[in-house]
Design an enzyme around this catalytic site. Structure first.
Site, PDB file in Angstrom:
ATOM      1  N   LYS A 166      47.285  40.188  54.574  1.00  0.00           N
ATOM      2  CA  LYS A 166      47.215  39.494  53.392  1.00  0.00           C
ATOM      3  C   LYS A 166      47.446  40.388  52.051  1.00  0.00           C
ATOM      4  O   LYS A 166      46.908  41.416  52.263  1.00  0.00           O
ATOM      5  CB  LYS A 166      45.919  38.703  53.286  1.00  0.00           C
ATOM      6  CG  LYS A 166      45.774  37.814  52.286  1.00  0.00           C
ATOM      7  CD  LYS A 166      44.690  36.651  52.451  1.00  0.00           C
ATOM      8  CE  LYS A 166      43.332  37.261  51.948  1.00  0.00           C
ATOM      9  NZ  LYS A 166      42.180  36.200  52.660  1.00  0.00           N
ATOM     10  N   LYS A 168      47.048  40.835  47.688  1.00  0.00           N
ATOM     11  CA  LYS A 168      46.900  40.238  46.441  1.00  0.00           C
ATOM     12  C   LYS A 168      47.920  39.843  45.647  1.00  0.00           C
ATOM     13  O   LYS A 168      49.006  40.891  45.598  1.00  0.00           O
ATOM     14  CB  LYS A 168      45.680  40.819  45.917  1.00  0.00           C
ATOM     15  CG  LYS A 168      44.443  41.130  46.642  1.00  0.00           C
ATOM     16  CD  LYS A 168      43.629  39.971  46.852  1.00  0.00           C
ATOM     17  CE  LYS A 168      42.331  40.259  47.404  1.00  0.00           C
ATOM     18  NZ  LYS A 168      41.658  38.929  47.625  1.00  0.00           N
ATOM     19  N   ASP A 197      47.324  35.809  48.178  1.00  0.00           N
ATOM     20  CA  ASP A 197      46.140  35.348  47.613  1.00  0.00           C
ATOM     21  C   ASP A 197      45.839  35.758  45.994  1.00  0.00           C
ATOM     22  O   ASP A 197      45.954  36.937  45.596  1.00  0.00           O
ATOM     23  CB  ASP A 197      44.980  36.293  48.182  1.00  0.00           C
ATOM     24  CG  ASP A 197      43.416  35.789  47.784  1.00  0.00           C
ATOM     25  OD1 ASP A 197      43.277  34.992  47.023  1.00  0.00           O
ATOM     26  OD2 ASP A 197      42.663  36.205  48.514  1.00  0.00           O
ATOM     27  N   HIS A 299      36.480  32.871  55.203  1.00  0.00           N
ATOM     28  CA  HIS A 299      36.552  34.051  54.355  1.00  0.00           C
ATOM     29  C   HIS A 299      35.537  35.135  54.527  1.00  0.00           C
ATOM     30  O   HIS A 299      34.397  34.960  54.901  1.00  0.00           O
ATOM     31  CB  HIS A 299      35.881  33.517  52.952  1.00  0.00           C
ATOM     32  CG  HIS A 299      35.889  34.627  51.653  1.00  0.00           C
ATOM     33  ND1 HIS A 299      34.870  34.917  51.226  1.00  0.00           N
ATOM     34  CD2 HIS A 299      36.935  35.582  51.345  1.00  0.00           C
ATOM     35  CE1 HIS A 299      35.115  36.182  49.966  1.00  0.00           C
ATOM     36  NE2 HIS A 299      36.481  36.362  50.162  1.00  0.00           N
ATOM     37  N   GLU A 318      39.182  36.493  58.873  1.00  0.00           N
ATOM     38  CA  GLU A 318      39.535  37.485  57.981  1.00  0.00           C
ATOM     39  C   GLU A 318      38.647  38.984  58.334  1.00  0.00           C
ATOM     40  O   GLU A 318      37.689  38.882  58.645  1.00  0.00           O
ATOM     41  CB  GLU A 318      39.178  37.165  56.623  1.00  0.00           C
ATOM     42  CG  GLU A 318      39.737  38.223  55.718  1.00  0.00           C
ATOM     43  CD  GLU A 318      39.412  37.803  54.179  1.00  0.00           C
ATOM     44  OE1 GLU A 318      38.872  36.736  53.906  1.00  0.00           O
ATOM     45  OE2 GLU A 318      40.192  38.279  53.053  1.00  0.00           O
TER      46      GLU A 318
END
Ligand SMILES: [Mg+2]
Length: 348
Positions: A166, A168, A197, A299, A318
């Site tokens: 993932k 940002k 994200d 999360h 995650e």
């Protein structure tokens, strides 16, 4: 068995290597740690983490010590939902969302830990397990990293066996997002999962514009495109995008997910153990989502792995990168379930 005492301690220190997302610098490691003691000698522990704000651990400790702990002393620790509902009523006057929910989550997790230890089993055995290993991806693409840094951590995630990474987004213009996400895609290949994200950074128009661009990059989901409380915005966005909207880490309690799920504003639910209220609420949110055929991705990891083991709609836990001295390695892109009694995760 009766609860006889609640011990609370705190830590708060600057992080050696601060990380950044689109809305904040996460520059501290703070913890509020809880131990619930009983008349039979069995104890339960939990630890609430804070990534910024020096004094949050101390403020939470005061809420637990002065308000919440006195209500549970003398109670049977098996009545986890009963205690949860009493604490919700108690804190309603000041607004249960926020630090009151963090405190309820601390108690909830310590009670589950205590139940597991009293019975000598990991908590996933009490919840009714669905699977023996949890697929995982690595959250590695923080905004303070340059392109070379992003390529390095993405390559390491693939070497360690993660199913994807993932990244940002939203720290700069769309062109910068595309350059960063494109560089990561080259490193991990077309088959690995790639998530973006935005940490609530966009308004509706910008989220739609960027979401259409992320779709072209084959992203698995678009996380927190909008402020968490904007249910109507999530519903409109989900109607326009094929890319699933992932959200939930900034929603408080099971009730905060109901409208969002029912109205179709979320494609992947992502509760946070602290803000959702602990194992109990995360499990209930997961079952609510399962009723609508919506997948669940946690999360964070840690104790959450017990909930993920039991939910029918789990897709991912995650994780960060594994430390170099990690006691475990991934098997087929999955974390195996912990076998210690209680709520311990692999990194506790
Ligand atoms: Mg997130």
């Amino acid at each position: 068995m009766k609860i006889t005492n609640v011990e609370v301690s705190i830590t708060s220190e600057a992080k050696d290597h601060p990380v950044r997302d689109a809305i904040q610098l996460l520059d501290r490691n703070g913890h509020t740690t809880l131990t619930i003691e009983t008349d039979e000698g069995v104890t339960g522990q939990s630890k609430i983490y804070f990534g910024r704000e020096e004094h949050s651990p101390a403020v939470l400790a005061m809420i637990i010590e002065r308000q919440l702990a006195p209500v549970i002393i003398g109670e049977d620790p098996a009545f986890i939902r009963g205690i949860r509902d009493r604490l919700r009523t108690l804190t309603d006057y000041q607004g249960t969302p926020g630090l009151s929910t963090f405190g309820m989550a601390a108690i909830d997790q310590a009670l589950w830990d205590l139940q597991g230890k009293a019975l000598g089993v990991p908590v996933w055995r009490l919840l009714g397990a669905q699977r023996s290993a949890i697929p995982t991806y690595a959250m590695v693409g923080w905004l303070e990293l340059d392109i070379a840094g992003l390529e390095r951590v993405s390559a390491k995630a693939m070497e360690q066996g993660f199913r994807g990474v993932k990244v940002k987004v939203g720290g700069g213009p769309l062109s910068e997002d595309l350059e960063r996400v494109g560089a990561v895609r080259k490193v991990i290949g077309d088959d690995a999962a790639l998530m973006v994200d935005a940490n609530q950074a966009f308004d509706y128009a910008e989220a739609l514009r960027r979401g259409r661009a992320y779709e072209q990059l084959g992203c698995r989901w678009f996380e927190e495109p909008l402020p968490a409380a904007d249910t109507a915005g999530h519903v409109r966005l989900a109607e326009k995008l094929d890319l699933p909207i992932a959200t939930g880490e900034n929603r408080y309690g099971q009730a905060a997910f109901r409208d969002l799920i029912e109205r179709g504003g979320v494609g992947v639910v992502q509760p946070d153990l602290r803000r959702a209220g602990g194992v109990t609420d995360c499990f209930e949110i997961g079952l609510l989502a399962a009723g609508f055929n919506i997948p669940y991705a946690s999360h964070g990891g840690g104790a959450h792995i017990h909930v993920l083991a039991a939910l029918p709609n789990t897709i991912y836990v995650e994780s960060g990168l594994l430390p170099d001295d990690s006691p475990i390695s991934l098997v087929d892109g999955c974390y195996p379930l912990p076998d210690r009694p209680g709520l311990a995760g692999w990194n506790d």
